[in-house]
Scaffold this motif. Structure first.
Motif, PDB file in Angstrom:
ATOM      1  N   MET A 145       0.839  -1.197   0.000  1.00 41.91           N
ATOM      2  CA  MET A 145       0.000   0.000   0.000  1.00 41.91           C
ATOM      3  C   MET A 145       0.871   1.244   0.000  1.00 41.91           C
ATOM      4  SD  MET A 145      -2.591   1.432   2.957  1.00 41.91           S
ATOM      5  CE  MET A 145      -3.677   0.002   2.930  1.00 41.91           C
ATOM      6  N   ASP A 146       0.578   2.179  -0.892  1.00 40.93           N
ATOM      7  CA  ASP A 146       1.255   3.464  -0.900  1.00 40.93           C
ATOM      8  C   ASP A 146       0.628   4.331   0.187  1.00 40.93           C
ATOM      9  OD1 ASP A 146       2.441   5.865  -1.375  1.00 40.93           O
ATOM     10  OD2 ASP A 146       1.537   6.189  -3.355  1.00 40.93           O
ATOM     11  N   LEU A 147       1.403   4.691   1.185  1.00 43.12           N
ATOM     12  CA  LEU A 147       0.890   5.508   2.283  1.00 43.12           C
ATOM     13  C   LEU A 147       0.820   6.993   1.924  1.00 43.12           C
ATOM     14  CD1 LEU A 147       2.608   3.864   5.390  1.00 43.12           C
ATOM     15  CD2 LEU A 147       0.286   3.525   4.521  1.00 43.12           C
ATOM     16  N   GLN A 148       1.244   7.339   0.723  1.00 45.60           N
ATOM     17  CA  GLN A 148       1.161   8.721   0.239  1.00 45.60           C
ATOM     18  C   GLN A 148       1.921   9.698   1.138  1.00 45.60           C
ATOM     19  OE1 GLN A 148      -3.062   9.465  -0.173  1.00 45.60           O
ATOM     20  NE2 GLN A 148      -3.317   7.901  -1.754  1.00 45.60           N
ATOM     21  N   LEU A 149       3.045   9.217   1.644  1.00 48.96           N
ATOM     22  CA  LEU A 149       3.875  10.060   2.504  1.00 48.96           C
ATOM     23  C   LEU A 149       5.009  10.742   1.747  1.00 48.96           C
ATOM     24  CD1 LEU A 149       4.010   7.814   5.683  1.00 48.96           C
ATOM     25  CD2 LEU A 149       3.106  10.135   5.579  1.00 48.96           C
ATOM     26  N   GLN A 150       5.125  10.460   0.474  1.00 49.65           N
ATOM     27  CA  GLN A 150       6.175  11.062  -0.333  1.00 49.65           C
ATOM     28  C   GLN A 150       6.126  12.590  -0.208  1.00 49.65           C
ATOM     29  OE1 GLN A 150       8.318   9.082  -2.261  1.00 49.65           O
ATOM     30  NE2 GLN A 150       9.551  10.901  -2.681  1.00 49.65           N
ATOM     31  N   ASP A 151       7.251  13.163   0.186  1.00 48.71           N
ATOM     32  CA  ASP A 151       7.424  14.617   0.300  1.00 48.71           C
ATOM     33  C   ASP A 151       6.648  15.247   1.453  1.00 48.71           C
ATOM     34  OD1 ASP A 151       9.122  14.593  -1.932  1.00 48.71           O
ATOM     35  OD2 ASP A 151       7.430  14.777  -3.304  1.00 48.71           O
ATOM     36  N   ARG A 152       5.953  14.459   2.260  1.00 48.48           N
ATOM     37  CA  ARG A 152       5.329  15.006   3.465  1.00 48.48           C
ATOM     38  C   ARG A 152       6.421  15.336   4.491  1.00 48.48           C
ATOM     39  NH1 ARG A 152      -0.224  16.269   2.968  1.00 48.48           N
ATOM     40  NH2 ARG A 152      -1.086  14.840   1.421  1.00 48.48           N
ATOM     41  N   VAL A 153       6.192  16.354   5.289  1.00 51.85           N
ATOM     42  CA  VAL A 153       7.157  16.770   6.303  1.00 51.85           C
ATOM     43  C   VAL A 153       6.598  16.438   7.680  1.00 51.85           C
ATOM     44  CG1 VAL A 153       8.430  18.705   7.310  1.00 51.85           C
ATOM     45  CG2 VAL A 153       8.055  18.604   4.831  1.00 51.85           C
ATOM     46  N   VAL A 154       7.350  15.629   8.429  1.00 47.33           N
ATOM     47  CA  VAL A 154       6.904  15.184   9.752  1.00 47.33           C
ATOM     48  C   VAL A 154       7.982  15.511  10.783  1.00 47.33           C
ATOM     49  CG1 VAL A 154       6.117  13.244  11.148  1.00 47.33           C
ATOM     50  CG2 VAL A 154       5.605  13.294   8.693  1.00 47.33           C
ATOM     51  N   LEU A 155       7.588  16.188  11.842  1.00 45.14           N
ATOM     52  CA  LEU A 155       8.482  16.487  12.956  1.00 45.14           C
ATOM     53  C   LEU A 155       8.366  15.377  13.987  1.00 45.14           C
ATOM     54  CD1 LEU A 155      10.324  18.438  14.572  1.00 45.14           C
ATOM     55  CD2 LEU A 155       8.229  19.574  15.385  1.00 45.14           C
ATOM     56  N   VAL A 156       9.505  14.759  14.320  1.00 43.31           N
ATOM     57  CA  VAL A 156       9.530  13.673  15.300  1.00 43.31           C
ATOM     58  C   VAL A 156      10.284  14.155  16.534  1.00 43.31           C
ATOM     59  CG1 VAL A 156      10.116  11.262  15.749  1.00 43.31           C
ATOM     60  CG2 VAL A 156       9.505  11.982  13.423  1.00 43.31           C
ATOM     61  N   VAL A 157       9.554  14.480  17.575  1.00 44.43           N
ATOM     62  CA  VAL A 157      10.171  14.968  18.809  1.00 44.43           C
ATOM     63  C   VAL A 157      10.571  13.759  19.649  1.00 44.43           C
ATOM     64  CG1 VAL A 157       9.826  16.350  20.887  1.00 44.43           C
ATOM     65  CG2 VAL A 157       8.787  17.065  18.723  1.00 44.43           C
ATOM     66  N   GLY A 158      11.870  13.694  19.958  1.00 40.73           N
ATOM     67  CA  GLY A 158      12.433  12.480  20.552  1.00 40.73           C
ATOM     68  C   GLY A 158      12.914  11.552  19.464  1.00 40.73           C
ATOM     69  N   GLY A 159      13.271  12.124  18.314  1.00 41.45           N
ATOM     70  CA  GLY A 159      13.592  11.330  17.138  1.00 41.45           C
ATOM     71  C   GLY A 159      14.885  10.559  17.197  1.00 41.45           C
ATOM     72  N   ASN A 160      15.713  10.788  18.220  1.00 39.37           N
ATOM     73  CA  ASN A 160      16.935   9.998  18.362  1.00 39.37           C
ATOM     74  C   ASN A 160      16.798   8.928  19.441  1.00 39.37           C
ATOM     75  OD1 ASN A 160      16.915  11.687  20.543  1.00 39.37           O
ATOM     76  ND2 ASN A 160      19.046  12.374  20.342  1.00 39.37           N
ATOM     77  N   GLY A 161      15.576   8.728  19.945  1.00 39.23           N
ATOM     78  CA  GLY A 161      15.342   7.732  20.990  1.00 39.23           C
ATOM     79  C   GLY A 161      15.056   6.354  20.436  1.00 39.23           C
ATOM     80  N   PHE A 162      14.756   5.425  21.324  1.00 39.89           N
ATOM     81  CA  PHE A 162      14.559   4.014  20.974  1.00 39.89           C
ATOM     82  C   PHE A 162      13.411   3.851  19.980  1.00 39.89           C
ATOM     83  CE2 PHE A 162      13.382  -0.445  22.635  1.00 39.89           C
ATOM     84  CZ  PHE A 162      14.361  -1.061  21.873  1.00 39.89           C
ATOM     85  N   ILE A 163      12.276   4.485  20.277  1.00 44.39           N
ATOM     86  CA  ILE A 163      11.126   4.429  19.376  1.00 44.39           C
ATOM     87  C   ILE A 163      11.241   5.495  18.294  1.00 44.39           C
ATOM     88  CG2 ILE A 163       8.615   4.720  19.212  1.00 44.39           C
ATOM     89  CD1 ILE A 163       8.429   3.628  22.074  1.00 44.39           C
ATOM     90  N   GLY A 164      11.619   6.694  18.680  1.00 44.60           N
ATOM     91  CA  GLY A 164      11.664   7.803  17.739  1.00 44.60           C
ATOM     92  C   GLY A 164      12.568   7.553  16.547  1.00 44.60           C
ATOM     93  N   SER A 165      13.721   6.946  16.777  1.00 41.18           N
ATOM     94  CA  SER A 165      14.645   6.692  15.660  1.00 41.18           C
ATOM     95  C   SER A 165      14.054   5.700  14.668  1.00 41.18           C
ATOM     96  CB  SER A 165      15.990   6.188  16.181  1.00 41.18           C
ATOM     97  OG  SER A 165      15.844   4.997  16.943  1.00 41.18           O
ATOM     98  N   ALA A 166      13.283   4.728  15.163  1.00 42.67           N
ATOM     99  CA  ALA A 166      12.620   3.775  14.271  1.00 42.67           C
ATOM    100  C   ALA A 166      11.540   4.470  13.449  1.00 42.67           C
ATOM    101  CB  ALA A 166      12.013   2.623  15.068  1.00 42.67           C
ATOM    102  N   VAL A 167      10.817   5.409  14.070  1.00 36.42           N
ATOM    103  CA  VAL A 167       9.796   6.162  13.352  1.00 36.42           C
ATOM    104  C   VAL A 167      10.438   7.011  12.257  1.00 36.42           C
ATOM    105  CG1 VAL A 167       8.057   7.980  13.560  1.00 36.42           C
ATOM    106  CG2 VAL A 167       8.198   6.187  15.307  1.00 36.42           C
ATOM    107  N   VAL A 168      11.531   7.668  12.580  1.00 35.28           N
ATOM    108  CA  VAL A 168      12.238   8.478  11.582  1.00 35.28           C
ATOM    109  C   VAL A 168      12.659   7.618  10.399  1.00 35.28           C
ATOM    110  CG1 VAL A 168      14.380   9.757  11.145  1.00 35.28           C
ATOM    111  CG2 VAL A 168      13.021  10.263  13.181  1.00 35.28           C
ATOM    112  N   ASP A 169      13.248   6.467  10.672  1.00 34.03           N
ATOM    113  CA  ASP A 169      13.702   5.571   9.601  1.00 34.03           C
ATOM    114  C   ASP A 169      12.541   5.106   8.732  1.00 34.03           C
ATOM    115  OD1 ASP A 169      16.287   5.811  10.513  1.00 34.03           O
ATOM    116  OD2 ASP A 169      16.315   3.868  11.539  1.00 34.03           O
ATOM    117  N   ARG A 170      11.428   4.752   9.361  1.00 33.95           N
ATOM    118  CA  ARG A 170      10.267   4.246   8.608  1.00 33.95           C
ATOM    119  C   ARG A 170       9.681   5.332   7.728  1.00 33.95           C
ATOM    120  NH1 ARG A 170       7.145   2.150   5.759  1.00 33.95           N
ATOM    121  NH2 ARG A 170       5.558   0.587   6.250  1.00 33.95           N
ATOM    122  N   LEU A 171       9.562   6.535   8.252  1.00 29.08           N
ATOM    123  CA  LEU A 171       9.025   7.632   7.464  1.00 29.08           C
ATOM    124  C   LEU A 171       9.916   7.949   6.271  1.00 29.08           C
ATOM    125  CD1 LEU A 171       7.826  10.008  10.327  1.00 29.08           C
ATOM    126  CD2 LEU A 171       6.381   8.667   8.785  1.00 29.08           C
TER     127      LEU A 171
END
Length: 223
Positions: free
Chosen positions: A1-27
Motif C-alpha cells: 500500500m502506498d501511504l502517500q507520505l512522499q514529500d510530506r514533512v513530519v516532525l519527530v520529537v524524541g527522534g533519536n530515541g529508541f522508538i523515535g529513531s525507528a519512526v524516523v527511519d520508517r518515514l
C-alpha cells in the motif's frame, strides 16, 4: 500500500530515541521528510519540548527550511524503567512525570495545530503506553492516561478540520518481542512495529482520530 507520505514533512520529537529513531527511519523509507528533534539536536534540530520558546523556535525552523508541516510525532519522555517505584504515589513525582510526558505532548501539539488547521491537513501522534490502564504505580498510570485524555480533547477540538490526533499505547518495547502475554499485562512490541503503525496513522490514508490504539496484545484480562 502506498501511504502517500512522499514529500510530506513530519516532525519527530524524541527522534533519536529508541522508538523515535525507528519512526524516523520508517518515514524516510516511505519518502517523507522526517525531521528529528531532541534537546541536544543530534542528527536533527534542537528542541526542548519542556520550553515554550524552544518549541516555537523548533517549529519555525522546520517551516523555514521545508515550507510546510504535515505531521507530528511526540515520543519524548523518560522511559518507564526510570520511574522510581518508591515515589509511585508521591504528588511531586506524579506532577513531574505528567509534565515530562503529557504536557510535553500538549505543548508541541498546541504549537503545530494552527499551522495544520490553516493547511487543512495534519496528523498528530503521541506515544503513550498500556500502563495507562494498570494500577500499581500512580506515576506510570497518570502520565499515560493524561496523555491519552489530552489527545482526545485535541482530536475533538480539531474534528472536521483535516487535523487528526491519536495515541499509540505500547506495552513493553523490545527489539525481539516475546510472544507470550502474561495476564494483567500488555503484549510486547518492537520499535519497528510501532513505527509501522505510526507511519499509517501519519498518512493521508488514515481516517482515525481521537483513538488510543494498543500495539502488542492489549492488556490481557481487561475488557
Amino acid at each position: 500500500m502506498d501511504l502517500q507520505l512522499q514529500d510530506r514533512v513530519v516532525l519527530v520529537v524524541g527522534g533519536n530515541g529508541f522508538i523515535g529513531s525507528a519512526v524516523v527511519d520508517r518515514l524516510r523509507a516511505e519518502g517523507a521528510t522526517a525531521v528529528s528533534a531532541s534537546r541536544g539536536g543530534e542528527g536533527g534540530i534542537r528542541l526542548d519540548a519542556a520550553d515554550d520558546a524552544s518549541v516555537e523556535d523548533g517549529v519555525a525552523a522546520v517551516l523555514a527550511e521545508h515550507g510546510r508541516l504535515d505531521g507530528l510525532v511526540v515520543t519524548a519522555a523518560p522511559a518507564a524503567q526510570t520511574l522510581d517505584p518508591a515515589r509511585s504515589g508521591d504528588p511531586d513525582a506524579v506532577a513531574e512525570a505528567v509534565a515530562a510526558k503529557s504536557l510535553v505532548f500538549l505543548r508541541v501539539a498546541n504549537a503545530v495545530i494552527p499551522i495544520m488547521r490553516e493547511a487543512g491537513f495534519g496528523r498528530i501522534l503521541g506515544v503513550s503506553g498500556q500502563l495507562a490502564g494498570v494500577t500499581g504505580s500512580i506515576v506510570a498510570s497518570v502520565r499515560n492516561s493524561a496523555l491519552d485524555t489530552i489527545a482526545k480533547n485535541l482530536a475533538d477540538a480539531t474534528a472536521g478540520s483535516g487535523v487528526l490526533v491519536n495515541t499509540v499505547n505500547p506495552g513493553t518495547v523490545a527489539e525481539s518481542p516475546a510472544a507470550e502475554v502474561a495476564r494483567g499485562l500488555g503484549g510486547e512490541s518492537s520499535p519497528a512495529q510501532i513505527a509501522d503503525l505510526a507511519a499509517f496513522l501519519l498518512s493521508p490514508r488514515n481516517a482515525v482520530s481521537g483513538s488510543s490504539i494498543a500495539i502488542g496484545h492489549r492488556l490481557r484480562g481487561v475488557v
